[in-house]
Every structure is written in C-alpha cells, then in structure tokens.
Design an enzyme around this catalytic site. Structure first.
Site, PDB file in Angstrom:
ATOM      1  N   ARG A 417       0.725  -1.418   0.041  1.00  0.00           N
ATOM      2  CA  ARG A 417       0.080   0.014   0.102  1.00  0.00           C
ATOM      3  C   ARG A 417       1.046   1.259  -0.155  1.00  0.00           C
ATOM      4  O   ARG A 417       1.650   1.502   0.850  1.00  0.00           O
ATOM      5  CB  ARG A 417      -0.827   0.088   1.269  1.00  0.00           C
ATOM      6  CG  ARG A 417      -1.990   1.220   1.334  1.00  0.00           C
ATOM      7  CD  ARG A 417      -2.761   1.177   2.495  1.00  0.00           C
ATOM      8  NE  ARG A 417      -3.610   0.095   2.717  1.00  0.00           N
ATOM      9  CZ  ARG A 417      -4.075  -0.635   3.764  1.00  0.00           C
ATOM     10  NH1 ARG A 417      -3.661   0.095   4.855  1.00  0.00           N
ATOM     11  NH2 ARG A 417      -4.834  -1.276   3.680  1.00  0.00           N
ATOM     12  N   HIS A 447       4.619 -10.739   2.220  1.00  0.00           N
ATOM     13  CA  HIS A 447       4.839  -9.821   3.318  1.00  0.00           C
ATOM     14  C   HIS A 447       6.124 -10.156   3.864  1.00  0.00           C
ATOM     15  O   HIS A 447       6.806  -9.482   4.651  1.00  0.00           O
ATOM     16  CB  HIS A 447       3.729  -9.390   4.268  1.00  0.00           C
ATOM     17  CG  HIS A 447       4.085  -8.423   5.205  1.00  0.00           C
ATOM     18  ND1 HIS A 447       4.259  -8.521   6.568  1.00  0.00           N
ATOM     19  CD2 HIS A 447       4.096  -7.005   4.826  1.00  0.00           C
ATOM     20  CE1 HIS A 447       4.339  -7.388   6.868  1.00  0.00           C
ATOM     21  NE2 HIS A 447       4.256  -6.432   6.036  1.00  0.00           N
ATOM     22  N   TYR A 480      12.947   2.507  12.313  1.00  0.00           N
ATOM     23  CA  TYR A 480      12.229   1.516  12.783  1.00  0.00           C
ATOM     24  C   TYR A 480      13.093   0.451  13.888  1.00  0.00           C
ATOM     25  O   TYR A 480      14.024   0.077  13.074  1.00  0.00           O
ATOM     26  CB  TYR A 480      11.608   0.568  11.896  1.00  0.00           C
ATOM     27  CG  TYR A 480      10.560   1.340  10.855  1.00  0.00           C
ATOM     28  CD1 TYR A 480      10.413   2.672  11.107  1.00  0.00           C
ATOM     29  CD2 TYR A 480       9.803   0.767   9.917  1.00  0.00           C
ATOM     30  CE1 TYR A 480       9.642   3.542  10.396  1.00  0.00           C
ATOM     31  CE2 TYR A 480       8.989   1.463   9.223  1.00  0.00           C
ATOM     32  CZ  TYR A 480       8.857   2.759   9.367  1.00  0.00           C
ATOM     33  OH  TYR A 480       8.053   3.451   8.482  1.00  0.00           O
ATOM     34  N   ARG A 576       1.845  -1.846  19.804  1.00  0.00           N
ATOM     35  CA  ARG A 576       2.067  -0.387  19.333  1.00  0.00           C
ATOM     36  C   ARG A 576       0.905   0.082  18.967  1.00  0.00           C
ATOM     37  O   ARG A 576       0.825   1.301  19.387  1.00  0.00           O
ATOM     38  CB  ARG A 576       3.247  -0.659  18.218  1.00  0.00           C
ATOM     39  CG  ARG A 576       3.716   1.171  17.957  1.00  0.00           C
ATOM     40  CD  ARG A 576       4.362   1.059  16.524  1.00  0.00           C
ATOM     41  NE  ARG A 576       3.311   1.020  15.492  1.00  0.00           N
ATOM     42  CZ  ARG A 576       3.902   0.554  14.228  1.00  0.00           C
ATOM     43  NH1 ARG A 576       4.900   0.188  14.206  1.00  0.00           N
ATOM     44  NH2 ARG A 576       2.637   0.685  13.237  1.00  0.00           N
ATOM     45  N   HIS A 605       8.730  -1.750  15.653  1.00  0.00           N
ATOM     46  CA  HIS A 605       8.261  -2.537  14.518  1.00  0.00           C
ATOM     47  C   HIS A 605       8.447  -4.265  14.695  1.00  0.00           C
ATOM     48  O   HIS A 605       8.236  -4.917  13.659  1.00  0.00           O
ATOM     49  CB  HIS A 605       9.059  -2.035  13.236  1.00  0.00           C
ATOM     50  CG  HIS A 605       8.301  -2.450  11.920  1.00  0.00           C
ATOM     51  ND1 HIS A 605       8.819  -3.233  10.948  1.00  0.00           N
ATOM     52  CD2 HIS A 605       7.155  -2.022  11.599  1.00  0.00           C
ATOM     53  CE1 HIS A 605       8.055  -3.459   9.869  1.00  0.00           C
ATOM     54  NE2 HIS A 605       6.901  -2.786  10.127  1.00  0.00           N
TER      55      HIS A 605
END
EC number: 2.7.4.1
Length: 722
Positions: A417, A447, A480, A576, A605
């Site tokens: 995205r 992913h 991150y 988170r 992350h």
C-alpha cells in the site's frame, strides 16, 4: 507442521468478549504519538515532526479506514462494525484530535520556534521588505504555474486530487466576457515547495531564520490572479479521498499493468474528508460539501496550514543551523557479533547472527548482499521486495549480480500500500536486465522478508539466508526497530527455498520443521502454542505468553488469548497501535492480560512471540502482526530461535526491556483507555537503554539481563500496574 490444503478463512468477531473498537484504537494510538509533540522535554523541531507524523497517520486513516463508515452512515446501515453510530464516534474523536493539533501548533510550537529565532511569517506579520521579496518570489516562481478556473456551465468544478492544496475564491465584478461567475478554483501544483526560507537579511535580525508558507504567499496575491475582479472571500481547502487500490487479480491478465492503471485513478477516489480555513463562510462550505458529496461531520475547519505533514519542510530548512533543536544524532553501531568478521559467510557458518536495528546497523545486511554479489562462488540470489524505497542500494546490487552472471530472482509485491508505484518501477527495471521477477500468489500479498544466497563450496552447494521482521529499506532501518536474522542452517534455508518455490511456481509446500508460513500454518501454530499454555495453566504448571507486535486485530487469536488468560495464563502483550483485546487485571484462576504500547523516538516494528507451557519454551521472530490480513491474506513467515544465547538476548532486548519501560510506555486499562507511565518505577526507557548499551563498551551494564524465564515473569510482576 505440514502445510494445510485449505487457507485460513476470516472468522466473525466472537460476541462473548468485551472487544475494543479497532478504529478507535487506531485513533488512540495517534493520541499517544501526539503526546510526543506536547512534551516539553522533547526538542522543538522534533515536536514539530511528531505533529506532522500524527497528520500523516490521520491522512492514511481517512484514505483507508473511513470510507466504509461513511457509506454506512449515508445508507443508514446498522451493524457491529460500520454504522451511523460508528461514523459519528470516529468523527468526534478525529475532530477532537485535529483541534488539539492546531491549538498546540498555534499556542505553543510557533512561540517555541520564535524563542529559538525561527519565525514563520504570516502575511499580517511580514514587514515591507519581506512583502516585497514575497511579491518578487510569487511573480517569478508561483504565478506562472497557477491556472485559476472560474466556474460556469463551460467550466465545471475541476477534478481535485487527493490531499492537494487548493483555494476557492468568491469574486465580485464581471469577467472579460461580461459574465458575473462568482466562484473560482485555484489548484496549487504539487511541485511547489510548501515552505520557503527568506533571505537572512530579511529574517528579522542576526542569527534569525525566517520562513513563509506557500499558502500565505498565494493568499497575499490572489487579487493579482483575477485582474479586474474583486476578491470577496477565499479559503484554502484540501480533500482526502479513499485511496485503497482494489484490483481483482483473478480477472486481470497482467497485474502490473492493472495496478499502474489503477494508480492513475487513486488520487480521485471517493472523498472522505474536507479541510478548510477556519474563516471559510457557511455558503462556501456548503458548496464544497455538496461538490464532494460529504456530510457536515466530514468538515474540518483549521487555523493554519491545511496540511501539517508539510511542516517537515520547515525542519529541513533550518536543521543545519539549529541541530540542538533536534534529537542528538543516532549512528547505528556495526553489529558486535560481526566484529572482525570480514567474510560474512564464514562467520554465519559458525553461528546464526542477530542484528537489532536501528541500534545495530542495517549496513551489515547490505554488506551480506554485497559480498554475495562480488563472490564468484555465489551462483544464485533470491529476495522478496515489499517496501524498499525509490533509491535502493539493495536493488542496485541485484542488478549488479545479474551483470556478473548470477541467477537472480526477485519476488516483488506490487500491492504494498502506497508503495505500488515504486515497486512497479523496480519490477520493470529489474526485469529489463534479466532478473526473474515474480509477483507472488494471486489474491495474497507477499509480506514475508527473505534473502537467500546459494554458494558453491567444497562440500557442494551451501545456502545462506536472511530473515527479518522488517523491510529491505536502508532509510527506514534507521528509524524502525527490527530484528535481522542471518543463518546458514541447512533446515531453515532449505525451507526458505521451498517458500520461494511456492511464490514462483505455486509448488505445494513440503512438511516444514521450522518455518511457519501464513496463510497455511502460522495461525494454527500460534493457536497450538496458546492452547499448550492454557493446558499447562489448567494443570498447575507455569504458563506464560509474551508477545510484541504492531497490531492485534485477529479475532481468532485474540479470543484464544482471552480464554487462556481465563484459565490462568499470564499474558503480557506489547502492541504498538491497534488492539481489540481488552486488558484483564486478574481472572478467577489467576491469569491476567496486561497490554502496553511503546511510543518512542524510533517506531516499534519488531514482532517477537514467546510461549511457556510448563518446562517447554518457544520463541519466534516474525514478519506478521496478529491481524486477520496477516494470517489469511498474506504470505508471512515466523521462525523459531533455538540457540539459547540468541534466544536469551532477544528476550532481554525485545521483551524484558520493554516490560520494564516506564518512560515511553502506555498501559491499557480495563476501561479501554491508555495511561502513560511517567517514571512510575525505575524511570527507564527501553529505547534509551538499548541505545546506551549498543553505543558503549560491553562492560557497561546498561543492557537489561534475564537469566531465566522466571526473571522475565518477575520483572513484569514487579511493575506498578493500575
């Protein structure tokens, strides 16, 4: 666990648990980020940056999450998730947050900047010299790019792109043809900088820095764009549109071509929010709401720039001269486990390597790929590509590998995205020079993060692998927290190769010993471990679940954790952002669900999952959050850490440190709200502790240590909880 033939399917939300609302949870996360913008102990330019981050997050929220609520409200739909009530609820929370943002910007951040010699000059505060300079700049750089459109039957309301800056103007008098068309639209090109620095001689004194906004420059000279007419009223405005690309993969011949066409229309999806100047008249507001088919709840009146995200340009204009107004620069350290290891393949053969980013440098991962490219004994390289950025050294290295005659396969996820265009461009670039580019599996996003190198050695072909909780993006790797895992395990690398075969040829997965793969085995494996902890608790044995992730919205996993806690399992979750699972201080059988969110300088992350059932302990690293999309609609990976030393290190750095944090931590209360811990116990920040540890000598005892799971449990129990 053998791969299942059937993919995981979406489960409806169980009705017997007091779930938290996902979208309210997302907005609550942004309130936690906003807290950093409010904190007086944070350097002022960083506070400005956090203010922009909140605005960027809200933009994405309206681009992705709001459309279904808005449609339900329009249609009078009433269901558990989308309804008139749900839209009213998220609108109220979003309005309150936006109001707080602008109050902070105007009443505290602008004065704080001025105290440090940085002035953002509005039109009313500019002196004559500054106005002359702005006039010259406007005539030279801005005016030639503006094409106002006066509305009449031959000139309908122009297409307004998502998140673009525009002005609506009401005019008096007649145009060149004697018409009295009174409304005009001025679209501001995206190529223009939103903030411009004044010459130092006009900044208001020695050492001062003056900045003007693009919107204020256009505002000051609107009358010049309409010669012979009188500008009666004007307002800047910005429209946010639904921007989630929807491509039915099974119905297109070429996914890349279909997505590229879809990108052309993304900027013109259905409107979900309208931002206008606070002074915009009711008649103009009503015109805009009608034009974009929006209810009044979608209107946001703001006192300042309609796009606070662009305040990052102010930081870029002044940071070289005001470094003390930023966090001290953090330089990631070269991984200690790779110290004096010039040949990374030789080092990885000895033992698996853990790299904790950004405390340790992602450059080591780049170096792993670079050595693979330069090594004549390396025959093949395979890599997944999800978010790598427009300028990627790793993609350039893959191109170099092809030129050196190596077999290179890239699994490029085109549907990442808001990174679709970058990835399409990389796919075309790589494919044009001979990289075997594949796009994964129809209907699923790839992913999982993998890099696999095959090398010819004396005993035959040898594989070396890299797995990660984060992306192959050197820029975000500095921002991150993530874990990179380098391994030469024959079992693990063979299973990685099997996943690459699945992605390239849809070959069925064999029985896997270590890797858990969504949407086939990962969710069921997690369910199995939760169930084992539950049975251990029922038998009176130690039972514990500690997991760190970005979001928890999968109903099946959430329900399993809730039930396990009811049976006595001690649960600590570090989530988170969005979390639908409620906190439970204690259950009749001694269990609990303690949930905390860490919001710090770096974006959390890392995904780490720990399970204890009696004497059995399992620790996994993963690319997946506990969300239904990760379990059912993505190819995800989780892998166990079996080496005792590495496992303890990950527990110490990624779990214990964060359970001890009472500086950047927010705890979820049983009433569904979050409370920030402000030095409740030891006054420790996990990120600060880790940064201190990795930047000092190994003898410095800054790293939290835990010699056993019992200490992990005790550390959590010793925390103050309310």
């Amino acid at each position: 666990m053998e791969a299942e033939a059937e993919l995981i399917v979406h489960l409806a939300r169980p009705a017997n648990i007091p779930w938290l609302d996902r979208d309210h949870s997302i907005l609550a996360f942004n309130e936690r980020v906003f807290d950093w913008a409010q904190r007086e102990d944070v350097p002022v330019l960083e506070r400005l940056r956090y203010l922009g981050i909140v605005s960027s997050n809200l933009d994405e929220f309206f681009e992705v999450r709001v459309a279904d609520h808005l449609e339900a409200a329009r249609d009078g739909v009433e269901d558990d998730e989308f309804s008139v009530e749900s839209y009213a609820g998220i609108s109220a929370k979003a309005h309150a947050l936006v109001q707080r943002q602008y109050e902070l910007y105007n009443s505290r951040l602008l004065p704080a900047l001025a105290e440090h010699g940085i002035q953002i000059f509005s039109h009313g505060k500019r002196n004559m010299g500054q106005r002359r300079w702005v006039k010259e700049y406007f005539d030279r750089e801005i005016r030639p790019l503006l094409t106002p459109v006066a509305l009449d039957p031959a000139h309908p309301f122009p297409q307004v792109a998502n998140k673009s800056l525009n002005f609506i103007v009401r005019l008096d008098g007649e145009d060149a043809f004697g018409n009295r068309n009174e409304v005009a639209i001025v679209k501001v090109p995206r190529v223009l900088p939103r903030f411009v620095r004044l010459p130092d001689s006009l900044a208001g004194g020695k050492g001062k820095i003056g900045v003007v906004s693009l919107s204020s420059m256009i505002r000051a000279h609107l009358h010049e764009i309409f010669p012979g007419r009188t500008v009666v009223e004007f307002s800047q405005f910005r429209v946010t549109r639904h921007s989630d690309l929807a491509v039915t993969e099974g119905e297109v011949q070429n996914l890349r071509t279909a997505l590229r066409k879809g990108l052309q229309h993304r900027h013109f999806g259905k409107a979900t929010r309208l931002e206008v100047s606070k002074s915009c008249s009711e008649s103009t507001v009503n015109l805009l709401l009608a034009q974009f088919d929006l209810p009044v709840q979608a209107l946001y009146r703001v006192e300042g720039p309609v796009n606070l995200v662009r305040l990052s340009q102010v930081i870029d204009l002044v940071n070289d001269e005001r470094p003390h107004l930023l966090f001290p620069r953090w330089i990631p350290q070269w991984p200690r486990s790779l110290k004096n290891s010039e040949n990374l393949f030789a080092r990885i053969r000895q033992k698996d390597v853990v790299i904790h980013q950004p405390f340790e440098s992602f450059d080591a991962v780049v170096e792993f790929l670079r050595q693979a490219v330069k090594d004549p004994d390396v025959l093949a390289i395979k890599q997944t590509v999800y978010r790598t950025g427009p300028d990627s050294v790793m993609m350039e290295l893959l191109r170099e590998a092809v030129r050196k005659g190596k077999e290179v396969t890239a699994v490029v996820e085109l549907k990442a995205r808001f990174d679709e265009e970058n990835n399409i461009n990389w796919a075309e670039t790589l494919e044009s020079i001979g990289v075997q580019v594949v796009y994964g599996i129809v209907g699923l996003k790839t992913h999982g993060k993998m890099l696999l190198v095959t090398r010819r050695e004396a005993r035959g072909l040898k594989r070396y692998g890299h797995l990660s909780t984060g992306n192959y993006n050197p820029r975000t790797a500095k921002l991150y927290t993530d874990i990179s895992y380098l391994t030469a395990s024959e079992v693990l690398t063979a299973e990685m190769d099997a996943v690459f075969s699945l992605l390239a040829s849809q070959a069925p997965l064999p029985k896997l010993q270590r890797l858990q793969v969504a949407p086939f085995t990962l969710q069921n494996s997690l369910m199995q471990h939760i169930g084992e902890a539950q049975r251990a608790a029922q038998a009176g044995k130690p039972a514990r679940i500690v997991a760190k992730m970005n979001a928890l919205t999968d109903w099946r996993l959430a329900e399993a954790v809730y039930v396990a806690a009811q049976e006595g399992v001690q649960v600590d979750l570090i989530v988170r952002a969005a979390c639908v699972l409620p906190a439970v201080n204690s259950t009749p059988k001694g269990g609990a669900i303690r949930i905390r969110s860490i919001v710090g300088r770096f974006l959390e992350h890392t995904r780490v999952f720990f399970f204890q059932a009696g004497e059995e302990e399992h620790l996994y690293l993963s690319s997946a959050d506990w969300m239904n999309r990760n379990m059912a609609r993505r190819v995800e990976l989780a892998w166990p850490v079996t080496d005792a030393t590495l496992r303890q290190r990950i527990m110490d750095e990624c779990l214990v440190a964060y359970l001890m944090d009472d500086q950047d931590a927010w705890v979820l209360l049983e009433n569904g709200t979050y409370r920030r811990l402000e030095g409740d116990t030891v006054g420790a920040s996990a990120q600060q502790m880790l940064a201190h540890y990795f930047s000092t000598a190994p003898t410095v005892k800054a790293r939290p240590r835990s010699s056993s799971t019992r200490e992990l449990t005790q550390a959590a129990r010793n925390r103050k909880r309310r």
